[in-house]
Design a protein around this motif. Structure first.
Motif, PDB file in Angstrom:
ATOM      1  N   LYS A 143       0.703  -1.225   0.074  1.00 17.09           N
ATOM      2  CA  LYS A 143       0.097   0.075   0.120  1.00 17.09           C
ATOM      3  C   LYS A 143       0.899   1.180   0.087  1.00 17.09           C
ATOM      4  O   LYS A 143       0.514   2.149  -0.770  1.00 17.09           O
ATOM      5  N   THR A 144       1.783   1.219   0.899  1.00 14.12           N
ATOM      6  CA  THR A 144       2.797   2.551   0.916  1.00 14.12           C
ATOM      7  C   THR A 144       4.067   2.077   0.897  1.00 14.12           C
ATOM      8  O   THR A 144       4.614   1.135   1.551  1.00 14.12           O
ATOM      9  N   VAL A 145       5.105   2.586  -0.334  1.00 15.21           N
ATOM     10  CA  VAL A 145       6.301   2.486  -0.353  1.00 15.21           C
ATOM     11  C   VAL A 145       7.046   3.791  -0.183  1.00 15.21           C
ATOM     12  O   VAL A 145       6.872   4.884  -0.936  1.00 15.21           O
ATOM     13  N   PHE A 146       7.846   3.896   0.726  1.00 20.69           N
ATOM     14  CA  PHE A 146       8.500   5.618   0.895  1.00 20.69           C
ATOM     15  C   PHE A 146       9.871   5.088   0.129  1.00 20.69           C
ATOM     16  O   PHE A 146      10.673   4.252   0.125  1.00 20.69           O
ATOM     17  N   PHE A 241      14.205   2.332  -1.315  1.00 25.78           N
ATOM     18  CA  PHE A 241      12.848   1.818  -1.257  1.00 25.78           C
ATOM     19  C   PHE A 241      12.489   1.363   0.423  1.00 25.78           C
ATOM     20  O   PHE A 241      13.547   0.289   0.460  1.00 25.78           O
ATOM     21  N   GLN A 242      11.496   1.631   0.744  1.00 23.66           N
ATOM     22  CA  GLN A 242      11.273   1.219   2.058  1.00 23.66           C
ATOM     23  C   GLN A 242       9.952   0.764   2.284  1.00 23.66           C
ATOM     24  O   GLN A 242       8.973   1.743   2.080  1.00 23.66           O
ATOM     25  N   GLY A 243       9.514  -0.544   2.492  1.00 25.72           N
ATOM     26  CA  GLY A 243       7.853  -0.982   2.394  1.00 25.72           C
ATOM     27  C   GLY A 243       7.491  -0.746   3.903  1.00 25.72           C
ATOM     28  O   GLY A 243       8.047  -0.226   4.966  1.00 25.72           O
ATOM     29  N   GLU A 253       6.791 -12.207   1.955  1.00 26.88           N
ATOM     30  CA  GLU A 253       5.906 -11.649   1.011  1.00 26.88           C
ATOM     31  C   GLU A 253       6.287 -10.023   1.131  1.00 26.88           C
ATOM     32  O   GLU A 253       6.185  -9.160   0.174  1.00 26.88           O
ATOM     33  N   ALA A 254       6.766  -9.684   2.120  1.00 28.67           N
ATOM     34  CA  ALA A 254       7.138  -8.123   2.114  1.00 28.67           C
ATOM     35  C   ALA A 254       8.503  -7.960   0.994  1.00 28.67           C
ATOM     36  O   ALA A 254       8.637  -6.861   0.354  1.00 28.67           O
ATOM     37  N   ILE A 255       9.470  -8.928   0.939  1.00 29.71           N
ATOM     38  CA  ILE A 255      10.414  -8.676  -0.199  1.00 29.71           C
ATOM     39  C   ILE A 255       9.740  -8.701  -1.452  1.00 29.71           C
ATOM     40  O   ILE A 255      10.099  -7.853  -2.374  1.00 29.71           O
ATOM     41  N   GLY A 256       8.945  -9.625  -1.615  1.00 30.32           N
ATOM     42  CA  GLY A 256       8.453  -9.899  -3.066  1.00 30.32           C
ATOM     43  C   GLY A 256       7.523  -8.540  -3.322  1.00 30.32           C
ATOM     44  O   GLY A 256       7.547  -8.131  -4.496  1.00 30.32           O
ATOM     45  N   GLU A 257       6.791  -8.008  -2.325  1.00 30.18           N
ATOM     46  CA  GLU A 257       6.056  -6.790  -2.690  1.00 30.18           C
ATOM     47  C   GLU A 257       6.830  -5.597  -3.328  1.00 30.18           C
ATOM     48  O   GLU A 257       6.693  -4.907  -4.158  1.00 30.18           O
ATOM     49  N   LEU A 258       8.116  -5.452  -2.419  1.00 33.09           N
ATOM     50  CA  LEU A 258       8.951  -4.313  -2.645  1.00 33.09           C
ATOM     51  C   LEU A 258       9.691  -4.497  -3.922  1.00 33.09           C
ATOM     52  O   LEU A 258       9.756  -3.573  -4.817  1.00 33.09           O
ATOM     53  N   TRP A 259       9.990  -5.831  -4.317  1.00 31.90           N
ATOM     54  CA  TRP A 259      10.637  -6.132  -5.520  1.00 31.90           C
ATOM     55  C   TRP A 259       9.798  -5.726  -6.754  1.00 31.90           C
ATOM     56  O   TRP A 259       9.986  -5.302  -7.873  1.00 31.90           O
ATOM     57  N   GLU A 260       8.292  -6.340  -6.600  1.00 30.73           N
ATOM     58  CA  GLU A 260       7.432  -6.038  -7.513  1.00 30.73           C
ATOM     59  C   GLU A 260       7.339  -4.595  -7.969  1.00 30.73           C
ATOM     60  O   GLU A 260       7.268  -3.902  -9.106  1.00 30.73           O
ATOM     61  N   TYR A 289       9.868  -4.407  12.083  1.00 27.89           N
ATOM     62  CA  TYR A 289       9.159  -3.363  12.552  1.00 27.89           C
ATOM     63  C   TYR A 289       9.520  -1.887  11.740  1.00 27.89           C
ATOM     64  O   TYR A 289       8.909  -0.957  11.625  1.00 27.89           O
ATOM     65  N   ARG A 290      10.430  -2.178  10.589  1.00 28.17           N
ATOM     66  CA  ARG A 290      10.848  -0.801   9.852  1.00 28.17           C
ATOM     67  C   ARG A 290      10.536  -1.161   8.467  1.00 28.17           C
ATOM     68  O   ARG A 290      10.727  -0.336   7.612  1.00 28.17           O
ATOM     69  N   GLY A 291      10.039  -2.312   7.820  1.00 29.71           N
ATOM     70  CA  GLY A 291       9.746  -2.762   6.741  1.00 29.71           C
ATOM     71  C   GLY A 291      10.910  -3.046   5.855  1.00 29.71           C
ATOM     72  O   GLY A 291      12.102  -2.860   6.361  1.00 29.71           O
TER      73      GLY A 291
END
Length: 305
Positions: A143-146, A241-243, A253-260, A289-291
């Motif tokens: 939803k949010t990527v900084f 990029f920070q998820g 899942e967190a790694i996969g989302e950010l890679w996408e 805790y930090r994404g």
């Protein structure tokens, strides 16, 4: 007994140890946390973590004690007592056996040493098959990527190379997972340790694209451990990029989302272009805790006249 029951039981013991590392820990307490008999708890702990509970506790206490000696002006005897060693002498013997030098000498010279940094057993059973790219289970992106562009100064990097590894898990298979402990011990580090995908010109023949390392200032001139390399990197810009924060067990899942997200990102919209040949792409250790955080080199696009 279901396999996941065993994994969760060992994870509960790990969590108990983390929370009580500066206190006396008994097998009865670990068994209570696991929910099994002391004998069975000790057996499954060693089966999954390849150490007895008390070998694990001692190695973890010594590594945490080493970080205190590295970063604080504490007396060796005080550190020994803080980490539940009965005496200065017993602590010195254990420390010397673990790291190859006495705690007093270590506190004076602070060379890189192999710290014990255990993996969470629960997370290790959620990894993806070798070579497979992690993908988000859902088809929606995070939803949010900084995203921010950061300047990296000219610097040195102490790194450990593999042979053919292109990602973390094959790297660990090739060189072992102890590298992170050595990198974490480096007092002069500019930032925390990172995994890196090197550009082609930084990959000697017969070595891997994926490495692990720690960045150092250009005036770093201390000896480095055998088997490690010291290279120099020029200044560069990194698009970082920070998820979103995630539950630790959902790191895949967190790694996969950010890679996408990164695969679809268009830096040109913001006046940049990818510059993968100029610097390593890097990843930080995934901490819920930090994404998940990853950086990719960019260069600024010169505006047309």
């Amino acid at each position: 007994m279901e396999r996941w029951d065993v994994i969760h039981a060992v994870q509960r013991m790990q969590d108990y140890i983390d929370e009580h590392i500066t206190e006396v820990i008994t097998l009865a307490q670990l068994a209570k946390a696991a929910g099994y008999s002391p004998w069975h708890s000790a057996r499954i702990f060693k089966e999954l973590l390849h150490r007895t509970p008390f070998d694990y506790i001692r190695a973890l206490r010594l590594s945490k004690a080493a970080l205190v000696l590295r970063d604080e002006h504490s007396k060796v005897v005080d550190v020994a007592l803080d980490f539940v060693f009965d005496s200065h002498e017993g602590f010195t013997r254990a420390f010397t056996k673990q790291f190859g030098l006495s705690p007093r000498k270590y506190s004076q010279e602070v060379p890189p040493i192999r710290l014990f940094i255990p993996y969470r057993v629960h997370d290790s059973y959620l990894t993806f098959p070798k070579g497979e790219k992690p993908m988000a289970e859902k088809q929606t992106l995070t939803k949010t990527v900084f995203v921010q562009v950061m300047e990296r100064p000219q610097r040195k990097v102490m790194l450990k190379r593999g042979v053919i590894a292109e990602e973390y898990f094959t790297f660990c298979e090739e060189v072992g997972c102890e590298v992170w402990g050595v990198l974490t011990s480096v007092k002069e580090a500019l930032y925390e340790p990172i995994g890196m995908w090197l550009p082609q010109h930084l990959i000697p023949a017969g070595t891997s694209k994926y490495v692990q390392g720690v960045e150092l200032s250009m005036d770093f001139d201390r000896p480095i451990p055998d088997g490690y390399d010291l290279i120099e990197l020029p200044p560069c810009k990194m698009m970082v990029f920070q998820g979103e924060p995630f539950q630790d067990e959902q790191f895949r899942e967190a790694i996969g989302e950010l890679w996408e997200t990164m695969d679809h990102y268009q830096p040109e919209l913001y006046g940049f272009e990818w510059a993968d040949e100029e610097a390593p792409r890097f990843q930080l250790s995934p901490m819920g805790y930090r994404g998940y955080i990853e950086g990719r080199p960019v260069r600024q696009i010169n505006p047309t006249n």
